[in-house]
Each structure stands twice: as structure tokens, then as C-alpha cells.
Design an enzyme around this catalytic site. Sequence first.
Site, short mmCIF file in Angstrom:
data_model
loop_
_atom_site.label_atom_id
_atom_site.label_comp_id
_atom_site.label_asym_id
_atom_site.label_seq_id
_atom_site.Cartn_x
_atom_site.Cartn_y
_atom_site.Cartn_z
N TYR A 1 -3.96 3.90 6.88
CA TYR A 1 -4.47 2.96 7.88
C TYR A 1 -5.71 3.53 8.56
O TYR A 1 -6.69 2.80 8.80
CB TYR A 1 -3.40 2.66 8.93
N LYS B 1 0.85 -1.20 0.00
CA LYS B 1 0.00 0.00 0.00
C LYS B 1 0.89 1.26 0.00
O LYS B 1 2.03 1.20 0.45
CB LYS B 1 -0.95 -0.03 1.20
#
Length: 382
Positions: free
Chosen positions: A222, A137
Site C-alpha cells: 500500500y 494483491k
Amino acid sequence: MTDFATSAASRREFLRTLSLGAGATLLAPSLLAAPPERKLGVALLGLGKYSSGQLAPALQQTKLCRLAGIVTGSPEKAAKWKQQYQLADKNIYDYKTFDRIADNPDIDIVYVVTPNALHAEYAVRAAQAGKHVICEKPMATTVADARRMIAASQKAGKKLSIGYRLHFEPHNQAMMHLGQTQAYGPLKHLVSDNGFRFGNDTPWRVDKALAGGGPLMDMGIYSLQGCIYTKGQVPIAVTAKFDPKTDTQLFKDVEAGLKWQLQFADGTTADCHTSYAENLDGRLRAEAANGWFELQPAFGYGGLAGSTSKNDGKLNLPNINQQAAQMDDFADCVLHNKPTRVPGEMGLRDVQLLLAIYRAAETGQKVATTDVQKLIDRTHAR
């Protein structure tokens, strides 16, 4: 959808199942079956801190896959990794020879762990070489690159997964379940923060051309993900504001920090903060009509802890090797031709949202996100 607000016993049973299963077995029951005749071979592409400190060690604990190869531009790293992990010469590549991996049956999966702006190039090349792909990511730094990665994997008939390890972690699974099943009633507000004081030990992270941005692309994703999988919805709009830059030289290309708000269709809001200029708790909190539940810390590689406003106030769940669970789950998807719970389309969704947050901060205006890819990990339905 089950009404867990009136079923404390069901809520407790879910948490007990998570605890007994240590997360991974709940996700992939086939992992309990006999091991495959051959573990799938994984090649790590990019041997920075995450590969050396987390992924390679995790691949010593996986049941369905193993570290079989590496791709690196450093002859010194190649020699070190070859010796440390007993890698065959034919499974060691540099970036120029990488495409020859197409002829190597030892490698089934390529895990792309380069700086963000390079993800698309190597994920596409890996798919074209006939390999399944895990990409770290954020998936990409542009929407066009994210779409290109998805298209390349689809054309090759190979699977593409994003390295969202927390979808395989018991504490975050509990947040998904409690939020999506409205175990404490409808959600009203979410709060999340994640950040640290950046010491410039990995300079590419503050190079916009390589990273695509600053802490939002690294740590903020996140919080973005956590709020979405706890709420179980994609937001319809975002607002945002950059933090002041305390070090204009270090942060000349990227933001030092950023606060943003996600706005959902039912009026629920999520207030988030990320930073490279200060240490933040790494918290994910959900406030609902009949109580609250939270993780603090929520996003680290270990030591996660949760609490609630009900029962004994604690989420008594195990900490596991998140990367091992993540990679084993993907290997299970490959072996049994199942869809991954964290596909490229989820990565695309988050790239679209990250860029919308930047637009909101740059313009000072609310930015609609109604055209963003609609995809949620419906954990409670599995």
C-alpha cells in the site's frame, strides 16, 4: 498538465466533485446510466477473512455485479455461504471441480482471494475457463507467474484486474490528483508507513512459500503504491534494510519489518516502513515546494482522513465502500469493453518492485528498477 499550483479554485472544484460523486461516479460516468439487464455474476475463490468480511458484504451493495458463486475447499463454509447468500448448488465449486465453471453462464467474473502463491494457478485456470478475473494483491510472488497470468487473460480475450481498492477511494484519488498535477508545486519528498502487530491468526502470511514474504507483500504494498500514484512516476532505484527480528520463531521465514527508500529520476525520494512487529499509523504524506498534503489513516477499509497545509487544512471527502466501488468499476469495464485502471501490468510492476526491495535489503546495495514495467494511474487525465 494543468498548473494547479496557481489555481486554488480548480483544486477546490476537483475536491468538491470527488465529495459529491462519492468517488465511484467520478471514475465511471456510465454507472449513472440505467442499470444493466443482468448484473454480472461474481464467484469468490477463497473464503477467508477478506472474502467473508469485506467482499461478500460489498457485493450486496454493488450496482453492476452480484455474488453469484463460491469456490472453497471447505464443505462447512460451502453450506454456510449457500444458506447466507441463497446460492444455487450449481454455482458452488471446490478446487477440484473449479474448471467446470467454464460451462456456467451465471459466472462472469472470478475474484481470486487465495494465499499469494496460489494466485497464478487460479487466475490462469479462470481465464482458461473463459472468465474475467480480479486477483487480490500482490498479484503474484514471482515475475514469471505475473507474466503468465497476463498472457492467459490475453489469450482468452478476458480482462484481468488487480484488487487495488484504493484507486477507487476519494481520499487516495485526491492524493493522486494533487501530486500528479503539482497542486502544491513539484514534489520533494514522500513518507509512508503501514503495518500492525501480527497475531498469527492467519499463519500463511508468515509462510514464505505461500505469502512470498512478510509484511512488505501484505501491508507494504500500500505504501509502495501510494507513493507511486502520488508522485506519478515509477522509481528508478530502491534501497532497503530489514528491521531486527523481535520474535525469531514467528518470523523464521519472513521479515518482521522493513524500511525502504524509492528514488525517482528527478531526485524526489520516498521513505517507507512496514511491519508485522509494531502498529504503524498507515500514513501517506507528500511534501512539495509550496506545501504538503497527507492522509492519516490512508489505507484502511474506512475512516480515512486527509489534511493539507492550505485552505482549512482538511480534505472534506466521504468514506465509501471501497470494495463495492472497485468491483462495480471492473464490471463497468467488462460491460462496456473498457480497460481497467488497475490491470495485470500494474500488478506486474509492483511484483517487480517488491522483489527489488527485497534484493536491496538482502544485499545492502542500491537496486536499479529501470527495467520495471512503466504504468501509472493517471487519475487527473480522466
